[in-house]
Design a protein around this motif. Structure first.
Motif, mmCIF file in Angstrom:
data_model
loop_
_atom_site.group_PDB
_atom_site.id
_atom_site.type_symbol
_atom_site.label_atom_id
_atom_site.label_comp_id
_atom_site.label_asym_id
_atom_site.label_seq_id
_atom_site.Cartn_x
_atom_site.Cartn_y
_atom_site.Cartn_z
ATOM 1 N N PHE A 16 0.825 -1.216 0.000
ATOM 2 C CA PHE A 16 0.000 0.000 0.000
ATOM 3 C C PHE A 16 0.857 1.265 0.000
ATOM 4 N N ALA A 17 2.174 1.098 -0.108
ATOM 5 C CA ALA A 17 3.068 2.259 -0.138
ATOM 6 C C ALA A 17 2.895 3.027 -1.446
ATOM 7 N N GLU A 18 3.366 4.257 -1.458
ATOM 8 C CA GLU A 18 3.261 5.087 -2.661
ATOM 9 C C GLU A 18 4.001 4.430 -3.823
ATOM 10 N N GLY A 19 3.332 4.286 -4.950
ATOM 11 C CA GLY A 19 3.926 3.686 -6.127
ATOM 12 C C GLY A 19 3.902 2.177 -6.156
ATOM 13 N N ALA A 20 3.438 1.543 -5.054
ATOM 14 C CA ALA A 20 3.420 0.081 -4.987
ATOM 15 C C ALA A 20 2.179 -0.476 -5.675
ATOM 16 N N ALA A 21 2.287 -1.692 -6.132
ATOM 17 C CA ALA A 21 1.160 -2.361 -6.787
ATOM 18 C C ALA A 21 1.267 -3.859 -6.574
ATOM 19 N N LEU A 22 0.162 -4.522 -6.773
ATOM 20 C CA LEU A 22 0.118 -5.975 -6.710
ATOM 21 C C LEU A 22 0.035 -6.475 -8.144
ATOM 22 N N ALA A 23 1.116 -7.093 -8.622
ATOM 23 C CA ALA A 23 1.187 -7.515 -10.025
ATOM 24 C C ALA A 23 0.900 -8.999 -10.148
ATOM 25 N N CYS A 24 0.120 -9.362 -11.148
ATOM 26 C CA CYS A 24 -0.207 -10.758 -11.409
ATOM 27 C C CYS A 24 0.835 -11.351 -12.342
ATOM 28 N N ARG A 25 1.430 -12.461 -11.916
ATOM 29 C CA ARG A 25 2.358 -13.177 -12.785
ATOM 30 C C ARG A 25 1.573 -14.038 -13.752
ATOM 31 N N SER A 26 2.075 -14.223 -14.936
ATOM 32 C CA SER A 26 1.349 -14.961 -15.966
ATOM 33 C C SER A 26 1.098 -16.400 -15.545
ATOM 34 N N THR A 27 0.024 -16.957 -16.048
ATOM 35 C CA THR A 27 -0.331 -18.340 -15.736
ATOM 36 C C THR A 27 0.759 -19.299 -16.191
ATOM 37 N N SER A 28 1.398 -18.997 -17.323
ATOM 38 C CA SER A 28 2.455 -19.882 -17.822
ATOM 39 C C SER A 28 3.622 -19.946 -16.838
ATOM 40 N N GLU A 29 3.953 -18.805 -16.229
ATOM 41 C CA GLU A 29 5.032 -18.795 -15.240
ATOM 42 C C GLU A 29 4.628 -19.579 -14.007
ATOM 43 N N VAL A 30 3.375 -19.421 -13.590
ATOM 44 C CA VAL A 30 2.873 -20.176 -12.433
ATOM 45 C C VAL A 30 2.953 -21.674 -12.715
ATOM 46 N N THR A 31 2.608 -22.073 -13.952
ATOM 47 C CA THR A 31 2.675 -23.485 -14.323
ATOM 48 C C THR A 31 4.101 -24.012 -14.230
ATOM 49 N N LEU A 32 5.070 -23.188 -14.639
ATOM 50 C CA LEU A 32 6.476 -23.588 -14.533
ATOM 51 C C LEU A 32 6.866 -23.802 -13.074
ATOM 52 N N TRP A 33 6.447 -22.892 -12.206
ATOM 53 C CA TRP A 33 6.779 -23.036 -10.784
ATOM 54 C C TRP A 33 6.079 -24.262 -10.181
ATOM 55 N N GLU A 34 4.905 -24.585 -10.679
ATOM 56 C CA GLU A 34 4.229 -25.810 -10.215
ATOM 57 C C GLU A 34 5.085 -27.035 -10.530
ATOM 58 N N ASP A 35 5.631 -27.077 -11.754
ATOM 59 C CA ASP A 35 6.484 -28.209 -12.135
ATOM 60 C C ASP A 35 7.753 -28.247 -11.270
ATOM 61 N N VAL A 36 8.292 -27.076 -10.958
ATOM 62 C CA VAL A 36 9.479 -27.019 -10.116
ATOM 63 C C VAL A 36 9.165 -27.550 -8.718
ATOM 64 N N MET A 37 8.056 -27.077 -8.155
ATOM 65 C CA MET A 37 7.713 -27.476 -6.782
ATOM 66 C C MET A 37 7.387 -28.959 -6.675
ATOM 67 N N LYS A 38 6.857 -29.540 -7.740
ATOM 68 C CA LYS A 38 6.564 -30.975 -7.704
ATOM 69 C C LYS A 38 7.845 -31.789 -7.609
ATOM 70 N N GLY A 39 8.966 -31.179 -8.006
ATOM 71 C CA GLY A 39 10.248 -31.853 -7.874
ATOM 72 C C GLY A 39 10.949 -31.554 -6.565
ATOM 73 N N LEU A 40 10.810 -30.316 -6.066
ATOM 74 C CA LEU A 40 11.544 -29.899 -4.868
ATOM 75 C C LEU A 40 10.792 -30.153 -3.568
ATOM 76 N N ALA A 41 9.472 -30.208 -3.641
ATOM 77 C CA ALA A 41 8.678 -30.231 -2.417
ATOM 78 C C ALA A 41 8.201 -31.634 -2.047
ATOM 79 N N GLU A 42 8.235 -31.899 -0.766
ATOM 80 C CA GLU A 42 7.626 -33.114 -0.229
ATOM 81 C C GLU A 42 6.114 -32.971 -0.361
ATOM 82 N N PRO A 43 5.406 -33.998 -0.847
ATOM 83 C CA PRO A 43 3.950 -33.875 -0.999
ATOM 84 C C PRO A 43 3.264 -33.619 0.335
ATOM 85 N N PHE A 44 2.249 -32.784 0.317
ATOM 86 C CA PHE A 44 1.435 -32.551 1.514
ATOM 87 C C PHE A 44 0.735 -33.856 1.870
ATOM 88 N N PRO A 45 0.696 -34.243 3.149
ATOM 89 C CA PRO A 45 0.141 -35.553 3.508
ATOM 90 C C PRO A 45 -1.334 -35.697 3.139
#
Length: 337
Positions: free
Chosen positions: A130-159
């Motif tokens: 909420f600071a002056e000049g600040a904004a909440l930017a949406c990252r593209s869905t394609s980038e989110v999909t890439l991070w999903e693939d990364v996390m499926k390799g790095l992260a232990e599955p939630f029980p």
């Protein structure tokens, strides 16, 4: 049930509790869940009254930037958790990743920063958005999909729910001498302790924490967790509470990108009388946090490979698309250390 609590999904939690009641299930943690649902109902009722209040309190404007470049303002309640913003946006946008950005210059130049919106914390605790000049930017869905693939390799599955249910049954049956929540650089330990009825807490952190010294262990939480480091952790755990012949339950809370390597290290070194139950961030939260820890994610991938862990090809391809030179950068970082 645990997933519903983490996602603050009142409808899903109500269905789980109704099913448990119909089946006559009596487990530790159900009463905590019922109290939490009652709190949510009160909050929802209050929110409903506020919507119909003829003199509502002013909302705070939040700058939003969508993937297609559209920009605008969204009025939000500072008491909302971060995830509530998603419900106010189009469906095709709400599932994406949001991060802090800075607008500047006469053309509205946008600089996207490596700080994600925390989905669980109230907006009042995230004033930088909420600071002056600040904004909440949406990252593209394609980038989110890439991070999903990364996390499926790095992260232990939630029980799975069945695993959590068995854990609660074992706790109720007195199978453990005591239970300890080990929170590795995360803040969400109170809900886990309440839900599991845990007896003890150990915070592992880089920085000093205003808490009883018996519950805090200061470590380089980004370093390799082996040998002397694990010996120090185990020694600290043993000093928290003397136990009888029954095993100790160790519930490990950590960020998703760290979880696979941490779990491997703990399983290699924990003595037989300590039972590990990993409780990492769920995939949605892990993906949302990932861009804020991009360098750490690349380093985790390198460390896992050096330990002989096979990473899925989809994970490696996603890492290459996010940063084609990540291997070389990690090698330079290791050489510098």
């Amino acid at each position: 049930m645990l997933q519903a609590l983490k996602e603050k999904d009142a409808s899903a939690l109500r269905r789980v509790l109704d099913d448990a009641l119909q089946q006559g299930v009596q487990l530790q943690g159900l009463e905590v869940a019922r109290k939490k649902l009652a709190e949510w109902d009160v909050t929802a009722s209050t929110a409903s009254r506020m919507r119909h209040d003829p003199h509502p309190k002013p909302m705070q404007p939040l700058r939003i930037i969508l993937p297609d470049g559209r920009r605008g303002w969204l009025k939000v309640d500072l008491q909302w958790p971060g995830r509530s913003i998603m419900k106010c946006l189009p469906k095709e946008v709400a599932g994406s990743h949001f991060t802090l950005a800075q607008e500047g210059g006469h053309r509205g130049q946008l600089t996207v920063l490596q700080q994600p919106l925390d989905l669980d914390r109230p907006l009042s605790e995230q004033p930088e958005f909420f600071a002056e000049g600040a904004a909440l930017a949406c990252r593209s869905t394609s980038e989110v999909t890439l991070w999903e693939d990364v996390m499926k390799g790095l992260a232990e599955p939630f029980p799975a729910f069945a695993q959590v249910q068995k854990l609660l049954s074992d706790l109720a049956a007195g199978c453990f001498s005591t239970s300890l929540v080990l929170a590795w650089e995360v803040r969400r330990w109170q809900e886990a302790m309440d839900f599991l009825g845990a007896s003890h807490l150990l915070l592992v952190s880089k920085e000093a924490t205003p808490t009883d010294e018996k519950t805090v262990l200061h470590l380089d939480t980004d370093a390799v967790v082996e040998g002397d480091v694990m010996a120090k952790i185990i020694s600290h755990i043993k000093g928290i509470d003397p136990r009888d012949h029954r095993p100790l339950l160790l519930v490990l809370l950590c960020r998703g990108y760290l979880s696979r390597r941490l779990v491997l290290s703990f399983r290699r070194h924990l003595p037989e009388d300590m039972i590990l139950f990993p409780l990492p961030s769920d995939l949605t939260t892990a993906v949302a946090e990932a861009p804020g820890f991009a360098a750490e994610c690349f380093q985790e991938a390198r460390r896992l490979q050096m330990e002989g862990v096979h990473l899925p090809e989809s994970c490696l391809q996603a890492l290459d698309r996010l940063n084609p030179s990540w291997r070389e950068e990690c090698q330079r970082q290791d050489a510098a250390e």
